[in-house]
Design an enzyme around this catalytic site. Structure first.
Site, short mmCIF file in Angstrom:
data_model
loop_
_atom_site.label_atom_id
_atom_site.label_comp_id
_atom_site.label_asym_id
_atom_site.label_seq_id
_atom_site.Cartn_x
_atom_site.Cartn_y
_atom_site.Cartn_z
N ASP A 34 -58.11 19.26 6.69
CA ASP A 34 -56.83 19.77 6.19
C ASP A 34 -56.76 21.27 6.38
O ASP A 34 -55.74 21.83 6.77
CB ASP A 34 -56.69 19.49 4.68
N TYR A 37 -56.11 22.25 9.91
CA TYR A 37 -54.71 21.95 10.24
C TYR A 37 -53.80 23.03 9.64
O TYR A 37 -52.92 23.57 10.32
CB TYR A 37 -54.33 20.57 9.70
N ASP A 38 -54.04 23.34 8.37
CA ASP A 38 -53.22 24.35 7.70
C ASP A 38 -53.27 25.68 8.44
O ASP A 38 -52.28 26.40 8.53
CB ASP A 38 -53.72 24.58 6.26
N SER A 83 -27.28 -7.29 14.85
CA SER A 83 -27.93 -7.78 13.65
C SER A 83 -28.78 -8.99 14.06
O SER A 83 -28.88 -9.30 15.24
CB SER A 83 -26.84 -8.15 12.66
N LYS A 116 -40.77 -8.16 9.52
CA LYS A 116 -39.44 -7.62 9.31
C LYS A 116 -39.58 -6.55 8.23
O LYS A 116 -39.85 -6.85 7.07
CB LYS A 116 -38.47 -8.71 8.89
N ARG A 137 -27.80 2.69 11.86
CA ARG A 137 -27.20 1.57 12.60
C ARG A 137 -25.70 1.48 12.33
O ARG A 137 -24.92 1.18 13.23
CB ARG A 137 -27.88 0.26 12.17
N GLU A 174 -37.31 1.23 12.04
CA GLU A 174 -36.97 1.22 10.63
C GLU A 174 -37.62 2.43 9.96
O GLU A 174 -38.81 2.68 10.18
CB GLU A 174 -37.51 -0.09 10.05
S1 IVH Z 1 -35.36 -6.49 15.98
C1 IVH Z 1 -31.45 -7.33 18.38
N1 IVH Z 1 -37.51 -6.20 14.54
O1 IVH Z 1 -33.52 -6.23 10.58
C2 IVH Z 1 -32.63 -7.38 17.48
N2 IVH Z 1 -35.41 -5.82 13.50
O2 IVH Z 1 -31.38 -8.19 10.22
C3 IVH Z 1 -32.81 -6.12 16.79
N3 IVH Z 1 -35.56 -5.13 11.16
O3 IVH Z 1 -30.92 -4.14 11.51
C4 IVH Z 1 -33.68 -6.17 15.59
N4 IVH Z 1 -37.75 -5.14 11.03
O4 IVH Z 1 -33.07 -3.01 10.95
C5 IVH Z 1 -36.18 -6.14 14.56
N5 IVH Z 1 -39.50 -5.92 13.37
C6 IVH Z 1 -38.17 -5.88 13.40
C7 IVH Z 1 -37.41 -5.51 12.28
C8 IVH Z 1 -36.02 -5.51 12.36
C9 IVH Z 1 -36.61 -4.91 10.38
C10 IVH Z 1 -34.15 -5.00 10.70
C11 IVH Z 1 -33.29 -4.21 11.61
C12 IVH Z 1 -32.00 -4.95 11.77
C13 IVH Z 1 -32.14 -6.03 10.75
C14 IVH Z 1 -31.46 -7.26 11.23
#
Ligand code: IVH
Length: 678
Positions: A34, A37-38, A83, A116, A137, A174
């Site tokens: 650290d 880095y600082d 989505s 997800k 988005r 995300e």
């Molecule tokens: S792929 C066209 N992968 O879920 C496909 N989405 O319900 C694009 N999300 O708005 C999405 N984790 O923000 C993808 N590993 C992941 C994700 C992910 C979270 C969210 C994303 C999207 C929403 C859709």
């Protein structure tokens, strides 16, 4: 104008700092300490301050948060951000996989599967390898420009790594907060009397959608990349042909990708992955609410196309909600480091996502009052990233007869001292409350403070309850024989304990000490800012509110609590004890530059105030010179100042200095003081 040497030095520092950010925040494998880095960071900050023409919005120093944005400009996505359709049960998934196979006219389709992430979807745009823009988005077509706050996300590359960098790249992902960071943030908010966040997603999304980037900078946000929009390469040779190549490519360019992401050879494999992840969900570093499965081949993705709202080649497999109903048996009050009384629900034990839950947080007095939780009520609880689950709502139909509204205590359950409302919090007002002492020392040794690995919180509690530790300073005078009097403390444990304290004594960086003091509203970020500016605690203690407020990310509230701490009898006594115990971390630069003790430096302990325009150097340079020689520098005139160094057009400070009878010298006089050392 900066010389080419300085331009090169700044470029080198930026490249190194970004490299170390990547090692630390993405790979979780730092190469330097650290303090080292600082030192790099401080040098770059000083160079940029002295040479404004080096200005670069992508300098790592900008991550601390610049000026607030005037509003959110709309941003039109070049490619729509779709989505996802959801599968609530595995049957839905297999039906989807059937449709995919039918649509493609083949069996055995491979899928890329990743968790997800439960955060805020963001697109980040790179031109010629440089971060230029970030947008939410929104409705998929038009989002909000959040470049200013996303720039502060520490694991986001501001410059792409490696030599094969696309000319243009949209990365989608995300913005999230880890469960551990979320728990620590909420703990800090409770202590500061601020309302805690319900879940990591709210903490992350709220920070990104703030006009003031300092808010985002003060929250531990991370960006996890899961896909791309536009990708343009200089050479077609580099083009990605599958989702797994995209993910490997993004990781090479410096992005963090979701943990546990993997390629699955079949729909069955995706189902097995889903089940396995669901079982391990509670132990994941981030909040996840399912699995996203994507057809791996980009050619197949193109062949399948989109419906009006979602791709035909991807599906979200959702986990069931992490909620349960149980009975609220009692409410226990915990007292924290700053005396905040936190109510904890004692529940009829109930299984939830692989663990038995018997306790849940009720946040604060207002939370209980608003939802009218009463003992004996049947309540809905939820685990949301936080290690401690929370009580969400009450089922009024199940309320037992005669249940009374809960009366929040107006005295401390530990010491009996008066408890008073302070914002959202209720605090014990007794400064010597033993509960506070225990928590303060626990905070001092924790990761948020000195990070003394080997000094366990159970032992700290034990030693504090026995009166062996009454202040963090007692750690430094603790004798091994005292520890060995405890039956369960063997020789090895005691040695580890003492070693950890000694390590802190000799090599703890100043910012860790500042963060460990437990000053209200002073976390790692502010502690780092303060440690870059002040040479030691004594110098920091001398700073007045006005001077503190001139620092990045320090507003009137933080300035006030720092000032109050250093002027409280406890603060003054603590500093004296640290110094006496030989625990006196100094800013990295001074430690490196000095051979002997600071007391031997020519300007040791002398307080300087620079005013006006100096000949031959900037005020910052003069300040650093004074500090290198052991001096302390302040912005404001007060009785504590030993020398006022006046340049041209010094103005009102001189009159004030003369009124106080202070010594006023000119620049040559200052140089002469420095010269005395030769
Ligand atoms: S792929 C066209 N992968 O879920 C496909 N989405 O319900 C694009 N999300 O708005 C999405 N984790 O923000 C993808 N590993 C992941 C994700 C992910 C979270 C969210 C994303 C999207 C929403 C859709």
């Amino acid at each position: 104008m900066a010389s080419s040497e300085i331009i090169q030095r700044a470029a080198w520092l930026r490249e190194r700092i970004e490299h170390h950010n990547h090692r630390y925040y993405v790979l979780d494998d730092p190469e330097i300490s650290d303090a080292e880095y600082d030192e790099l960071f401080r040098e770059l900050t000083a160079l940029e301050a002295a040479h404004p023409e080096l200005d670069d919005p992508n300098s790592p120093t900008r991550r601390v948060g610049g000026a607030p944005a005037a509003g959110f400009a709309p941003y039109e996505h070049a490619m729509r951000m779709y989505s996802l359709d959801n599968a609530m049960v595995l049957d839905d998934w297999f039906a989807f996989a059937e449709r995919v196979s039918k649509g493609l006219g083949r069996a055995g389709v491979a899928y890329w599967a990743d968790p997800k992430m439960d955060g805020l979807a963001v697109e980040v745009i790179y031109e010629a390898g440089r971060f230029v823009r970030a947008a939410t988005r929104g409705d998929g077509h038009i989002g909000e420009d959040v470049t200013h706050s996303v720039r502060t996300v520490m694991n986001l590359p501001l410059t792409l790594l490696g030599s094969d960098v696309p000319d243009l790249l949209d990365v989608r992902g995300e913005v999230v907060m880890s469960n551990a960071d979320f728990a620590a943030l909420n703990e800090r908010r409770r202590e500061a009397g601020e309302p805690p966040f319900a879940n990591p997603r709210n903490g992350a999304a709220g920070a990104v959608r703030q006009l003031d980037p300092k808010v985002a900078a003060s929250r531990p946000l991370r960006f996890l990349a899961y896909g791309v929009g536009r990708v343009q390469w200089g050479s077609p040779l580099f083009a990605w042909t599958s989702q797994h190549e995209i993910m490997a490519g993004l990781a090479r360019l410096g992005f963090a990708i979701p943990p546990e992401a993997r390629l699955c050879a079949s729909a069955d494999e995706v189902a097995a992955y889903f089940t396995s992840l669901m079982e391990r969900r509670a132990g994941m570093p981030f909040e996840i609410d399912g699995v996203v499965a994507k057809v791996d081949s980009l050619e197949m993705q193109r062949a399948l196309g989109f419906t009006s709202r979602a791709p035909r080649w991807a599906l979200a497999l959702k986990f069931p909600a992490l909620q349960a109903r149980t009975v609220l048996r009692d409410i226990r009050i915990q007292v924290g480091r700053t005396g905040v009384l936190t109510p904890v629900a004692e529940l009829e034990p109930v299984p939830l996502a692989g663990v038995v839950v018997a306790n849940a947080t009720l946040h604060n007095k207002g939370y209980i009052a608003e939802r009218d939780f009463r003992i004996g009520d049947t309540v809905l609880i939820q685990r949301a990233g936080d290690v401690i689950p929370q009580v969400l709502s009450v089922d009024l139909d199940q309320r037992p007869e005669g249940a009374d509204p809960y009366a929040f205590p107006d005295e401390c359950p530990v010491c009996g001292g008066e408890a008073r409302e302070d914002g959202e919090a209720v605090r014990c007002t007794n400064p010597t409350c033993p509960a506070k002492t225990v928590q303060r020392i626990i905070h001092f040794v924790s990761k948020a403070g000195l990070d003394m690995e080997g000094v366990g919180r159970t032992w700290v509690r034990r030693l504090a309850e026995d009166g062996v530790l009454q202040s963090p300073a007692d750690l430094f005078t603790l004798d091994k024989t005292v520890l060995l009097r405890y039956k369960r403390m063997g020789d090895r444990l005691a040695a580890k304990f003492i070693e950890a304290v000694e390590r802190a004594r000799t090599s703890a960086p100043l910012w860790r000490l500042i963060a460990g003091l437990g000053i209200h509203n002073v976390g790692e970020q502010t502690a780092r800012t303060l440690a870059a500016r002040y040479r030691d605690l004594a110098a920091l203690a001398l700073a007045d509110r006005e001077e503190l407020q001139s620092l990045d990310a320090v507003g009137p509230v933080i300035a006030e609590s720092i000032h109050r701490f250093f002027h409280s009898p406890e603060g003054v006594e603590l500093l004296r004890r640290f110094r006496e115990a030989g625990f006196w971390p100094q800013r990295a630069e001074t430690v490196a530059g000095e051979t002997g003790a600071a007391e031997n430096a020519p300007l040791a302990g002398k307080v300087f105030c620079f005013t006006g325009v100096l000949s031959s150097m900037t005020r910052d340079e003069a300040r650093r010179l004074a500090e290198e020689q052991g001096g302390i520098t302040v912005n404001a005139i007060s009785k504590k100042v030993d020398y006022v160094v006046a340049g041209d057009n010094a103005g009102s400070k001189i009159a004030k200095a003369e009124k106080l009878g202070l010594t006023v010298i000119d620049f040559d006089g200052f140089m002469a003081l420095l010269g005395e050392r030769d």
